[in-house]
Design an enzyme around this catalytic site. Structure first.
Site: not given
Ligand code: WQD
Length: 345
Positions: A34, A123, A147, A151, A292
């Site tokens: 990755n 996380s 996920y 953790k 989710g």
């Molecule tokens: C953020 C916001 C989406 C993509 C991340 C990491 C995870 C953990 C926690 C460390 C949400 C919105 C997203 C898009 C959107 N970090 N979104 N359009 O889900 O909070 O998780 O932080 O461990 O590993 O993945 O992050 O950036 O996916 O989403 O509207 O194309 O942006 O709904 O509100 P998330 P994200």
């Protein structure tokens, strides 16, 4: 010497730079499933320092044992793992194998070689993120996807490990939403394929690789209806890791810290701030909620601030500027190329 797992990845590569610049010696391992070996070359170019790199999977006990035999490792910073909530629901076994089993193998090798200082990337997804209050380290845990569960299960394993041998020194660092990039623009976030995370999607639209940002839902109970998260600059995040490493020098036991800014921003806040910071308007459209996803969560980082003497220094504008600086300089991310840096055991 610090062993960095996942050191070619987004956070691991930034940690490698910080550790080298803080005067540590490092040895880096990454499967490259990755990430790209080009990131290893760039860590060396940014710091002007050399270090061993191994392309290895943590489940390869024999190769891992050889690395610990070859190098005087004194502590481990463990970043290797998969991190998409949505992906983990589709392929839970991959998440438990990589994140949980991978850490079990790592701890076995560490124990065998008497290495008992560990910094573990956990996380915010271990928390019950259903109520709108800043999360402290004692907030209830209720991971809502494989996920997050991988953790929280790993955190339980580490607690049991400490009970079995009080000599272990473990820092569990719960990340919120890391974004941004190294100030040089040489390192950054380059997910393989379609980005799951918001910021790399924004920057790929801004650079012309994708057409429009899908905003997953605008009917959440937040100030503008879109999801709210605690975004933290990756450089601030990894500086917290160096502080945690210093902390383990003088403290036994297991300590958990939230690494966030204490501020929550919505999806539309981020898109708007990105445009302000870069002068680039990013087209977006409202789409259905993503399964989710939680509405809103952010950190109370006061424990890390006081115990680790750590404070974030970069605001959302800087995070957006640095994310864009990386993407503008690397429109297609790292160029895939095999470098002599990768030693194959
Ligand atoms: C953020 C916001 C989406 C993509 C991340 C990491 C995870 C953990 C926690 C460390 C949400 C919105 C997203 C898009 C959107 N970090 N979104 N359009 O889900 O909070 O998780 O932080 O461990 O590993 O993945 O992050 O950036 O996916 O989403 O509207 O194309 O942006 O709904 O509100 P998330 P994200």
């Amino acid at each position: 010497m610090i062993f960095i797992t996942g050191g070619a990845g987004f956070i691991g590569s930034h940690a490698a730079v910080e550790l080298l610049e803080a005067g540590h010696e490092i040895v880096v391992a990454d499967t490259l499933i990755n990430s790209q070996s080009e990131a290893i070359r760039r860590i060396k170019s940014i710091t002007g320092k050399d270090f061993p790199f191994y392309q290895v999977n943590l489940l390869d006990y024999k190769k891992l044992n050889e690395i610990f035999t070859l190098h005087p490792i004194s502590a481990v910073m463990h970043f290797a793992g998969l991190k998409s909530a949505a992906e983990s629901e589709a392929d839970p076994l991959a998440y438990y194998r990589n994140n949980l089993a991978g850490t079990l193998y790592l701890c076995e090798i560490m124990k065998r070689h008497g290495v008992k200082k560990l910094i573990f990337s956990s996380s915010a997804m271990v928390y019950d993120v259903s109520d709108d209050t800043p999360l402290i380290e004692e907030s209830p845990l209720a991971a809502s996807n494989p996920y997050g569960r991988s953790k929280s299960m790993t955190e339980e394993v580490l607690k049991d490990l400490l009970v079995s041998d009080p000599e272990w020194r473990i820092a569990v660092l719960r990340y919120f939403n890391p974004i941004g990039a190294h100030e040089s623009g040489l390192l950054g976030e380059e997910p393989k394929g379609k980005p799951n995370n918001l910021m790399p999607f924004i920057t790929q639209v801004a650079v012309g690789r994708r057409k429009v940002v899908q905003v997953f839902g605008d009917d959440y109970d937040t100030h503008d209806g879109t999801g709210v998260r605690d975004y933290i600059h990756v450089t601030d995040l990894v500086k917290g890791h160096v502080k945690a490493l210093d902390y383990l020098e003088t403290h036994e036991g297991l300590e958990t810290f939230n690494l966030g800014t204490g501020k929550g921003y919505s999806v539309l806040d981020l898109i708007r701030t990105f445009s302000l910071a870069t002068g680039i308007d990013v087209p977006y459209q409202i789409a259905p909620r993503r399964s989710g996803d939680a509405a809103c969560y952010w950190a109370d980082p006061s424990k890390a601030q006081s115990v680790l003497d750590w404070k974030v220094e970069r605001d959302l504008m800087q995070m957006c500027r640095d994310s864009w600086n990386w993407q503008a300089k690397n429109p297609f991310g790292y160029k895939e190329s095999m470098h002599p840096a990768a030693s194959f055991l």
